[in-house]
Design a protein around this motif. Structure first.
Motif, PDB file in Angstrom:
ATOM      1  N   PRO A   1       0.812  -1.223   0.000  1.00 27.19           N
ATOM      2  CA  PRO A   1       0.000   0.000   0.000  1.00 27.19           C
ATOM      3  C   PRO A   1       0.846   1.275   0.000  1.00 27.19           C
ATOM      4  CG  PRO A   1       0.016  -1.004   2.178  1.00 27.19           C
ATOM      5  CD  PRO A   1       0.755  -1.931   1.266  1.00 27.19           C
ATOM      6  N   GLU A   2       2.112   1.132   0.371  1.00 24.45           N
ATOM      7  CA  GLU A   2       2.965   2.329   0.444  1.00 24.45           C
ATOM      8  C   GLU A   2       3.339   2.825  -0.947  1.00 24.45           C
ATOM      9  OE1 GLU A   2       6.339   1.143   2.655  1.00 24.45           O
ATOM     10  OE2 GLU A   2       5.450   1.668   4.583  1.00 24.45           O
ATOM     11  N   LYS A   3       3.286   4.128  -1.092  1.00 24.62           N
ATOM     12  CA  LYS A   3       3.748   4.714  -2.352  1.00 24.62           C
ATOM     13  C   LYS A   3       5.273   4.803  -2.314  1.00 24.62           C
ATOM     14  CE  LYS A   3      -0.256   7.487  -3.583  1.00 24.62           C
ATOM     15  NZ  LYS A   3      -0.594   6.727  -4.786  1.00 24.62           N
ATOM     16  N   LYS A   4       5.887   4.430  -3.422  1.00 17.22           N
ATOM     17  CA  LYS A   4       7.349   4.410  -3.435  1.00 17.22           C
ATOM     18  C   LYS A   4       7.924   5.191  -4.605  1.00 17.22           C
ATOM     19  CE  LYS A   4       8.009   0.194  -0.848  1.00 17.22           C
ATOM     20  NZ  LYS A   4       8.417  -1.206  -0.869  1.00 17.22           N
ATOM     21  N   ASN A   5       9.100   5.734  -4.372  1.00 11.39           N
ATOM     22  CA  ASN A   5       9.841   6.425  -5.422  1.00 11.39           C
ATOM     23  C   ASN A   5      11.048   5.582  -5.818  1.00 11.39           C
ATOM     24  OD1 ASN A   5       8.182   8.682  -5.437  1.00 11.39           O
ATOM     25  ND2 ASN A   5       9.376   9.711  -3.848  1.00 11.39           N
ATOM     26  N   LEU A   6      11.615   5.923  -6.958  1.00 12.00           N
ATOM     27  CA  LEU A   6      12.837   5.237  -7.379  1.00 12.00           C
ATOM     28  C   LEU A   6      14.047   6.065  -6.952  1.00 12.00           C
ATOM     29  CD1 LEU A   6      12.020   4.077 -11.019  1.00 12.00           C
ATOM     30  CD2 LEU A   6      11.824   2.784  -8.908  1.00 12.00           C
ATOM     31  N   LEU A   7      15.050   5.366  -6.469  1.00 15.92           N
ATOM     32  CA  LEU A   7      16.274   6.052  -6.047  1.00 15.92           C
ATOM     33  C   LEU A   7      17.446   5.555  -6.900  1.00 15.92           C
ATOM     34  CD1 LEU A   7      17.806   7.880  -3.974  1.00 15.92           C
ATOM     35  CD2 LEU A   7      18.150   5.803  -2.618  1.00 15.92           C
ATOM     36  N   TYR A   8      18.057   6.477  -7.633  1.00 15.05           N
ATOM     37  CA  TYR A   8      19.261   6.172  -8.412  1.00 15.05           C
ATOM     38  C   TYR A   8      20.472   6.551  -7.567  1.00 15.05           C
ATOM     39  CZ  TYR A   8      17.183   5.288 -13.015  1.00 15.05           C
ATOM     40  OH  TYR A   8      16.511   4.749 -14.073  1.00 15.05           O
ATOM     41  N   GLN A   9      21.401   5.650  -7.462  1.00 10.61           N
ATOM     42  CA  GLN A   9      22.631   5.953  -6.731  1.00 10.61           C
ATOM     43  C   GLN A   9      23.842   5.528  -7.546  1.00 10.61           C
ATOM     44  OE1 GLN A   9      21.544   4.007  -2.960  1.00 10.61           O
ATOM     45  NE2 GLN A   9      22.158   5.927  -1.968  1.00 10.61           N
ATOM     46  N   LYS A  10      24.809   6.420  -7.612  1.00  9.80           N
ATOM     47  CA  LYS A  10      26.045   6.068  -8.300  1.00  9.80           C
ATOM     48  C   LYS A  10      27.205   6.235  -7.341  1.00  9.80           C
ATOM     49  CE  LYS A  10      28.942   7.225 -12.223  1.00  9.80           C
ATOM     50  NZ  LYS A  10      29.157   8.072 -13.375  1.00  9.80           N
ATOM     51  N   GLN A  11      27.920   5.153  -7.159  1.00  7.68           N
ATOM     52  CA  GLN A  11      29.103   5.206  -6.302  1.00  7.68           C
ATOM     53  C   GLN A  11      30.254   4.525  -7.029  1.00  7.68           C
ATOM     54  OE1 GLN A  11      27.968   3.581  -2.466  1.00  7.68           O
ATOM     55  NE2 GLN A  11      27.858   5.670  -1.648  1.00  7.68           N
ATOM     56  N   GLY A  12      31.301   5.290  -7.271  1.00  7.41           N
ATOM     57  CA  GLY A  12      32.414   4.728  -8.034  1.00  7.41           C
ATOM     58  C   GLY A  12      31.960   4.387  -9.436  1.00  7.41           C
ATOM     59  N   THR A  13      32.088   3.116  -9.789  1.00 11.72           N
ATOM     60  CA  THR A  13      31.684   2.696 -11.132  1.00 11.72           C
ATOM     61  C   THR A  13      30.420   1.842 -11.085  1.00 11.72           C
ATOM     62  OG1 THR A  13      33.145   0.796 -10.951  1.00 11.72           O
ATOM     63  CG2 THR A  13      34.044   2.759 -12.038  1.00 11.72           C
ATOM     64  N   THR A  14      29.680   1.930  -9.979  1.00  7.87           N
ATOM     65  CA  THR A  14      28.470   1.119  -9.852  1.00  7.87           C
ATOM     66  C   THR A  14      27.233   2.011  -9.760  1.00  7.87           C
ATOM     67  OG1 THR A  14      29.752  -0.527  -8.681  1.00  7.87           O
ATOM     68  CG2 THR A  14      27.371  -0.731  -8.524  1.00  7.87           C
ATOM     69  N   VAL A  15      26.243   1.692 -10.588  1.00  8.37           N
ATOM     70  CA  VAL A  15      24.972   2.406 -10.556  1.00  8.37           C
ATOM     71  C   VAL A  15      23.920   1.435 -10.031  1.00  8.37           C
ATOM     72  CG1 VAL A  15      23.226   3.592 -11.921  1.00  8.37           C
ATOM     73  CG2 VAL A  15      25.628   3.852 -12.508  1.00  8.37           C
ATOM     74  N   ALA A  16      23.179   1.864  -9.016  1.00  7.14           N
ATOM     75  CA  ALA A  16      22.145   0.992  -8.435  1.00  7.14           C
ATOM     76  C   ALA A  16      20.807   1.729  -8.403  1.00  7.14           C
ATOM     77  CB  ALA A  16      22.547   0.578  -7.031  1.00  7.14           C
ATOM     78  N   ILE A  17      19.745   0.989  -8.648  1.00  7.49           N
ATOM     79  CA  ILE A  17      18.403   1.565  -8.576  1.00  7.49           C
ATOM     80  C   ILE A  17      17.633   0.806  -7.499  1.00  7.49           C
ATOM     81  CG2 ILE A  17      16.303   2.147  -9.881  1.00  7.49           C
ATOM     82  CD1 ILE A  17      18.030   1.632 -12.445  1.00  7.49           C
ATOM     83  N   SER A  18      16.962   1.528  -6.657  1.00  5.69           N
ATOM     84  CA  SER A  18      16.183   0.870  -5.606  1.00  5.69           C
ATOM     85  C   SER A  18      14.895   1.651  -5.372  1.00  5.69           C
ATOM     86  CB  SER A  18      17.011   0.789  -4.313  1.00  5.69           C
ATOM     87  OG  SER A  18      17.413   2.093  -3.933  1.00  5.69           O
ATOM     88  N   GLU A  19      14.013   1.055  -4.547  1.00  7.24           N
ATOM     89  CA  GLU A  19      12.758   1.731  -4.208  1.00  7.24           C
ATOM     90  C   GLU A  19      12.872   2.316  -2.810  1.00  7.24           C
ATOM     91  OE1 GLU A  19       8.873  -0.049  -5.949  1.00  7.24           O
ATOM     92  OE2 GLU A  19      10.128  -1.717  -5.312  1.00  7.24           O
ATOM     93  N   VAL A  20      12.401   3.535  -2.650  1.00  6.32           N
ATOM     94  CA  VAL A  20      12.380   4.152  -1.315  1.00  6.32           C
ATOM     95  C   VAL A  20      10.972   4.648  -1.042  1.00  6.32           C
ATOM     96  CG1 VAL A  20      14.793   4.874  -1.190  1.00  6.32           C
ATOM     97  CG2 VAL A  20      13.144   6.354  -2.310  1.00  6.32           C
ATOM     98  N   LYS A  21      10.663   4.714   0.238  1.00  7.22           N
ATOM     99  CA  LYS A  21       9.334   5.159   0.637  1.00  7.22           C
ATOM    100  C   LYS A  21       9.125   6.624   0.254  1.00  7.22           C
ATOM    101  CE  LYS A  21       6.434   5.273   4.732  1.00  7.22           C
ATOM    102  NZ  LYS A  21       6.433   5.181   6.193  1.00  7.22           N
ATOM    103  N   ASN A  22       7.940   6.874  -0.284  1.00  7.19           N
ATOM    104  CA  ASN A  22       7.602   8.257  -0.664  1.00  7.19           C
ATOM    105  C   ASN A  22       7.437   9.103   0.599  1.00  7.19           C
ATOM    106  OD1 ASN A  22       6.592  10.571  -1.770  1.00  7.19           O
ATOM    107  ND2 ASN A  22       5.157   9.523  -3.120  1.00  7.19           N
ATOM    108  N   PRO A  23       8.229  10.164   0.753  1.00  2.08           N
ATOM    109  CA  PRO A  23       8.142  10.929   2.009  1.00  2.08           C
ATOM    110  C   PRO A  23       6.813  11.700   2.113  1.00  2.08           C
ATOM    111  CG  PRO A  23       9.630  11.984   0.464  1.00  2.08           C
ATOM    112  CD  PRO A  23       9.224  10.707  -0.159  1.00  2.08           C
TER     113      PRO A  23
END
Lengths: 163, 172
Positions: free
Chosen positions: A141-163
């Motif tokens: 039921p929670e609304k979520k946003n996508l979070l793009y993170q780049k650290q070094g040479t790695t790009v990761a996408i994850s879901e975070v709770k919509n504030p």
């Protein structure tokens, strides 16, 4: 003017009681009314079907996320970006240079009937961890946003709770 | 005989009415279709993102030391088609292509000891003539040209140059 003259003539004819003329007039009128009703109903049906059509949204999201992925790859340093567009209704698959968006639980492959996709460029020296989101199998039921993170040479996408 | 003739005359008179009806219906359908947007054209944004990616990405043509990358400084050994294909690899290379040239600061003569670098050269050779025609439609392409001043890092020396980027994106 020509049509008006003809109509006038027919009206005169019908007032004289020529039954064949009246029937022909009515027949053509009925045909026109029937044609107008058919066209109106099919147009209404088409417009109503657009209400549930998500093709535009899927196209938009696929392009937006693919361009965003390209942009994140381009970042010269570390980066963290929260994508705030509403993606709750859609499933998505971001991997192998392709962003696929789908809106049906039966979605199976990229060749699926309802999947829309757009391409981004992979980088041999920067890794993007594949991201898969399927709201039809794990509903929350929670609304979520996508979070793009780049650290070094790695790009990761994850879901975070919509504030 | 008279009735048949009358019906025939009516039918003849209904032809213009029917043509008018068809025109009205076609106008209505075109009007409604005009309000329905399904395709999203992102060619301009795509060109901008691709150009910025080549300029800013630490793994593309910019110079990078052990600490950071330097956007706007071209690392000459990286300025090759092979390196571009490696740093920006698309699963479908038929939709767009780029040509990168280094020129002297006068903007005309080629920069010494530099090659022309391509991203998807085969596609570029195919799409560029089409884009030059400026014809619209899905069979054609759109061409973008940018020139910018950059610093070129050769072997232990820096020099000013002009980077010319020509991008062609197929209309879809």
């Amino acid at each position: 003017m020509f049509i008006y003259a003809g109509a006038e003539e027919r009206r005169v004819n019908s007032s004289r009681g020529k039954r064949g003329d009246v029937t022909a007039e009515q027949l053509f009128l009925m045909f026109e009314v029937l044609l107008a009703i058919i066209i109106f109903l099919s147009l209404m049906n088409f417009v109503v079907s657009l209400k549930d059509n998500t093709l535009f949204e899927k196209n938009y999201l696929a392009r937006d996320l693919a361009l965003l992925t390209d942009t994140v790859y381009a970042a010269p340093e570390q980066l963290s970006y929260t994508y705030t567009e509403n993606v709750d209704r859609f499933g998505m698959n971001i991997k192998d240079g392709k962003v696929s968006i789908f809106d049906e639980p039966e979605w199976k492959t990229d060749q699926g009937r309802t999947a829309t996709f757009f391409l981004y460029g992979k980088d041999a020296d920067q890794q993007l961890e594949p991201f898969n989101r399927n709201p039809f199998t794990t509903s929350s039921p929670e609304k979520k946003n996508l979070l793009y993170q780049k650290q070094g040479t790695t790009v990761a996408i994850s879901e975070v709770k919509n504030p | 005989m008279n009735n048949k003739g009358s019906i025939l005359a009516d039918m003849t008179q209904f032809i213009p009415r029917f043509i008018f009806l068809v025109i009205a219906v076609v106008c209505l359908v075109v009007f409604i279709k005009g309000f329905i947007v399904v395709n999203v054209n992102v060619q301009d944004a795509e060109e901008m993102v691709l150009t910025n990616r080549l300029l800013f990405s630490p793994t593309a043509i910019s110079y990078e030391d052990e600490f950071r990358s330097y956007p706007g400084t071209i690392d000459l050994p990286r300025f090759t088609s092979e390196h571009l294909e490696k740093s920006t690899s698309y699963t479908n290379s038929n939709t767009f292509a780029m040509k990168l040239e280094l020129l002297k600061t006068n903007g005309k003569d080629p920069y010494p000891n530099s090659n022309t670098a391509y991203l998807h050269q085969t596609t570029y050779d195919k799409l560029e003539p089409l884009a030059r025609t400026k014809l619209p439609g899905s069979g054609s392409a759109k061409l973008y040209e940018r020139r910018m001043y950059v610093t070129v890092k050769g072997e232990n020396r820096y020099q000013q140059a002009v980077l010319k980027i020509t991008t062609v994106i197929a209309n879809s």
